[in-house]
Write a protein that holds these residues in place. Structure first.
Motif, PDB file in Angstrom:
ATOM      1  N   MET A   4      50.024  41.304  45.266  1.00  0.00           N
ATOM      2  CA  MET A   4      48.809  41.421  44.734  1.00  0.00           C
ATOM      3  C   MET A   4      47.688  40.732  45.483  1.00  0.00           C
ATOM      4  SD  MET A   4      49.595  42.784  41.725  1.00  0.00           S
ATOM      5  CE  MET A   4      50.691  43.906  42.611  1.00  0.00           C
ATOM      6  N   GLY A  59      44.553  40.278  44.452  1.00  0.00           N
ATOM      7  CA  GLY A  59      43.472  39.693  43.574  1.00  0.00           C
ATOM      8  C   GLY A  59      42.193  40.726  43.660  1.00  0.00           C
ATOM      9  N   ASN A  60      41.114  39.914  43.094  1.00  0.00           N
ATOM     10  CA  ASN A  60      40.004  40.917  42.948  1.00  0.00           C
ATOM     11  C   ASN A  60      38.907  40.517  43.934  1.00  0.00           C
ATOM     12  OD1 ASN A  60      39.049  38.423  41.867  1.00  0.00           O
ATOM     13  ND2 ASN A  60      38.600  39.097  39.813  1.00  0.00           N
ATOM     14  N   GLY A  61      39.006  39.865  44.919  1.00  0.00           N
ATOM     15  CA  GLY A  61      38.033  39.303  45.668  1.00  0.00           C
ATOM     16  C   GLY A  61      38.198  40.035  47.098  1.00  0.00           C
ATOM     17  N   ASN A  62      36.921  40.195  47.883  1.00  0.00           N
ATOM     18  CA  ASN A  62      36.725  40.862  48.994  1.00  0.00           C
ATOM     19  C   ASN A  62      37.121  39.986  50.236  1.00  0.00           C
ATOM     20  OD1 ASN A  62      36.543  43.029  50.806  1.00  0.00           O
ATOM     21  ND2 ASN A  62      34.213  42.768  50.832  1.00  0.00           N
TER      22      ASN A  62
END
Length: 427
Positions: A67, A69-72
């Motif tokens: 995983m 996460g949702n950060g770039n």
């Protein structure tokens, strides 16, 4: 099996018999064995074409999902982010030989040719051979490669028949033997006696006694508290020649080496075995075990067949009497009650007299079966003859073989109950 329409128009009866054995008998035999009511025919069939078959079984999965996460964050994955590949074990599957012998004498051929009864004699002989072959195949499915059939129960009585020593006793799984079959008796680590089953009889319902003609002078050696009974293979005293790998080895035994895999090391490959300790097999425990298989296996296994002896399956039937179907035929006042096969959830409850030791077998029939290298066929000489004369005798013999054994596609897809109660009123 009944063979009709066989005749001969010349004196070369041996050739006529051979043609029948090579063509009509083997074809009929294959069809009969493949359609007979037997557990082995409810399992998968597969063909072995090479020297043997190997299959890798993974003990887990490869941990290769991460995983992020949702950060770039432009995360870069490297080999250090993953564990090694899943560990696997290699199983090796091969076949074992089953041989049957058919014999006929010059005298029989001569007499049969004279009065026209030769094929009646042939049918009788082959019929007896069929009974033996069917019985053996049914017995193999539940058995062990060690040849172990059961244990002696209670006292042994010695006697005489035509000056030959006999022993009379009761044993577990006595339905797995027939008169004429050879047995070996093991006490401790040693085979102490061998003999041939002479008779079986039933003094009471649910009781079967066996009388064995024992080899001379060894009846007294068959004593002790734990006398094991083995099939006698090729007259070998010790060790016993390996038999077919059956459910005793695959499902009931645990921590054994099976198909060259040591389950004492790879314990996760043992099947689940639950001891009912003399209690009834109930809907509750049956359903719990089926659920256990489905939720503990990673390969989408489902129980498709539950096999046990008639008495144990009947206890489940009796619990579900109120659900039985019935029809009334008013033309002859006949009441039809019940079904041939009992469906419970997604599987069939199967009654089989060859089931052993008050065991109940829960099987995924898509993941266990028979591996066949060669179906039954005659061994022929270079001139394609089936019947060869035994040197120095008037006997012609034909040898028939089959090469097969059991195999599994998944290990934890099967389970068993042991020591189930056989009736409601059993003490």
């Amino acid at each position: 099996m009944a063979y009709n329409g066989i005749h001969h128009d010349n004196v070369n009866v041996k050739s006529s018999l051979e043609d029948f054995l090579k063509i009509e008998y083997t074809d009929g035999l294959q069809n009969e064995f493949n359609t007979m009511e037997a557990l082995i025919n409810k399992l998968k069939k597969d063909t072995l074409t090479g020297k043997y078959r190997t299959k890798s079984f993974a003990l887990g999965v490869t941990d290769n999902i991460r995983m992020l996460g949702n950060g770039n964050d432009r995360y870069v994955l490297t080999a250090e982010d993953y564990t090694d590949a899943a560990e696997t074990v290699e199983a090796s599957f091969d076949t074992t030989k089953l041989m049957g012998i058919f014999s006929i004498t010059d005298e029989t051929i001569l007499k049969g040719t004279t009065d026209g009864s030769i094929f009646d004699v042939l049918n009788d002989s082959l019929g007896r051979m069929n009974v033996s072959l069917k019985h053996t195949l049914n017995r193999f499915t539940y058995g062990s490669s060690s040849g172990l059939i059961g244990t002696v129960v209670g006292a042994i009585t010695t006697g005489k028949y035509a000056e030959l020593d006999t022993i009379e006793f009761e044993m577990t799984n006595s339905l797995s033997i027939l008169p004429g079959m050879g047995l070996a008796f093991k006490v401790g680590d040693a085979i102490v006696a061998q003999g041939k089953v002479w008779q079986k009889y039933n003094p009471n319902v649910g009781q079967e006694k066996v009388i064995v003609i024992i080899n001379e002078g060894s009846a007294a050696a068959v004593t002790g508290d734990n006398i094991e009974v083995y099939s006698r293979q090729l007259r070998a005293a010790s060790p016993v020649v390996p038999e077919y790998t059956g459910l005793q080895d695959i499902v009931i035994k645990q921590n054994n080496t099976l198909f060259k895999v040591d389950r004492n090391v790879y314990k996760t490959l043992n099947c689940t075995v639950q001891d009912l300790a003399g209690e009834l097999l109930t809907e509750t425990v049956l359903r719990d075990m089926a659920d256990h298989i489905e939720i503990s296996c990673a390969d989408d296994s489902k129980v498709k067949l539950v096999a046990s002896n008639h008495k144990i399956i009947s206890t489940v039937e009796k619990q579900m009497y109120q659900f039985k179907d019935y029809t009334i035929d008013s033309s002859n006042s006949t009441l039809h009650l019940g079904r041939k096969d009992i469906m419970f959830d997604t599987y069939v409850l199967y009654k089989d007299k060859y089931s052993r030791d008050r065991n109940v077998y829960l099987l995924d029939t898509d993941k266990i079966g028979e591996l066949v290298r060669k179906e039954f066929g005659w061994i022929t000489s270079g001139n394609n003859q089936v019947l060869e004369r035994r040197d120095g005798s008037e006997i012609y013999e034909g040898i028939m073989t089959k090469y097969a054994d059991m195999y599994i596609d998944a290990w934890k897809s099967h389970a068993a109950f042991i020591n189930a109660k056989e009736s409601y009123d059993q003490e």
